[in-house]
Design an enzyme around this catalytic site. Structure first.
Site, PDB file in Angstrom:
ATOM      1  N   LYS A 297      -0.596   4.946   4.611  1.00 49.76           N
ATOM      2  CA  LYS A 297      -1.455   3.897   5.374  1.00 49.76           C
ATOM      3  C   LYS A 297      -0.979   3.603   6.496  1.00 49.76           C
ATOM      4  O   LYS A 297       0.249   3.012   6.509  1.00 49.76           O
ATOM      5  CB  LYS A 297      -1.782   2.722   4.254  1.00 49.76           C
ATOM      6  CG  LYS A 297      -2.867   1.371   5.038  1.00 49.76           C
ATOM      7  CD  LYS A 297      -3.271   0.453   4.092  1.00 49.76           C
ATOM      8  CE  LYS A 297      -4.097  -0.433   4.644  1.00 49.76           C
ATOM      9  NZ  LYS A 297      -5.545   0.400   4.972  1.00 49.76           N
TER      10      LYS A 297
ATOM     11  N   HIS B 179       0.901  -1.240   0.193  1.00 53.83           N
ATOM     12  CA  HIS B 179      -0.024  -0.148   0.124  1.00 53.83           C
ATOM     13  C   HIS B 179       0.975   1.275  -0.030  1.00 53.83           C
ATOM     14  O   HIS B 179       1.949   1.136   0.335  1.00 53.83           O
ATOM     15  CB  HIS B 179      -1.081   0.052   1.207  1.00 53.83           C
ATOM     16  CG  HIS B 179      -2.037  -0.775   1.063  1.00 53.83           C
ATOM     17  ND1 HIS B 179      -1.953  -2.270   1.238  1.00 53.83           N
ATOM     18  CD2 HIS B 179      -3.459  -0.720   0.502  1.00 53.83           C
ATOM     19  CE1 HIS B 179      -3.505  -2.675   1.200  1.00 53.83           C
ATOM     20  NE2 HIS B 179      -4.418  -1.582   0.847  1.00 53.83           N
TER      21      HIS B 179
END
Length: 242
Positions: free
Chosen positions: A139, A135
């Site tokens: 995040k 990600h």
């Protein structure tokens, strides 16, 4: 529909755009700078609230939304310990509430593929499962909520696996999940079943946030007239049954 958005980061902006493309009106947007708008006439006129915030604020945001009697869709992850309280509040208030770790229709189809493969692999103990999720650097939680949902699907369908962790080089009964944070990657999930003679890999790679935003807006549409707790698989099952 009139939709309100709670959390105005990149996902909030994508939801705003997708909602407009589907003919919906944005009644109110709440972020860190305007908490007083929780009781504004604009928000209270909403047909649904879509919440994508942070692990620290999501539980309180969902409590506020549900308490106001407004159907609520939450896609924030990293707060599952408080989720039972939100589910109970939705039941008590007679309000529709949906939480899922991922609203992408593609990812939710991937959940089904993952569970089916795990069930097949229960018959072939020469294969060992592992997972990696990648990600963007913004995040905060790991492993991702999507990775946890995928892991739970494997544990539910394959009795050789008892738990998951983030330690390297895990073997059954432990499922290893590795994570990477890289640039602006929207989300990639890779599940590998490795044996001494071959490897089977399934992968979902998001190209943008639009798939997540579309699924969340579809969830807000689907939630109208419903009471209690749902997840996106409930919506998907109804779509697939038609």
């Amino acid at each position: 529909m009139k939709l309100s958005i709670v959390g105005y980061g990149k996902m909030g902006h994508a939801i705003e755009r997708i909602a407009g493309e589907r003919g919906h009106e944005i009644a109110c947007i709440i972020d860190v700078d305007n908490p007083q708008d929780w009781d504004s006439p604009a928000l209270l006129s909403s047909d649904a609230i879509i919440e994508f915030s942070t692990p620290k604020t999501a539980a309180d945001n969902c409590r506020k939304a549900i308490s106001r009697g407004i159907p609520t869709v939450s896609g924030s992850t990293g707060w599952v310990d408080a989720l039972p309280e939100a589910k109970q509040l939705a039941k008590d208030k007679g309000v529709g509430f949906m939480w899922s770790s991922n609203y992408s229709i593609g990812v939710n189809l991937f959940f089904k593929v993952n569970a089916q493969l795990a069930k097949l692999m229960a018959h072939f103990d020469q294969y060992n499962a592992s997972m990696k999720e990648i990600h963007h650097i913004h995040k905060l939680d790991h492993p991702s909520g999507t990775a946890i949902t995928l892991a739970e699907g494997i544990l539910a369908e394959n009795p050789r696996y008892e738990d998951w962790n983030e330690l390297p080089d895990q073997k059954a009964p432990h499922l290893g999940i590795a994570h990477e944070r890289e640039g602006e990657v929207p989300g990639t999930h890779i599940i590998t079943w490795d044996s001494p003679v071959d490897t089977i890999t399934i992968e979902h790679r998001a190209k943008s946030r639009d798939g997540f935003a579309l699924g969340a807006v579809m969830a807000a549409e689907w939630l109208q007239g419903r009471k209690g707790f749902y997840d996106v698989q409930d919506m998907l099952s109804e779509i697939l049954s038609k």
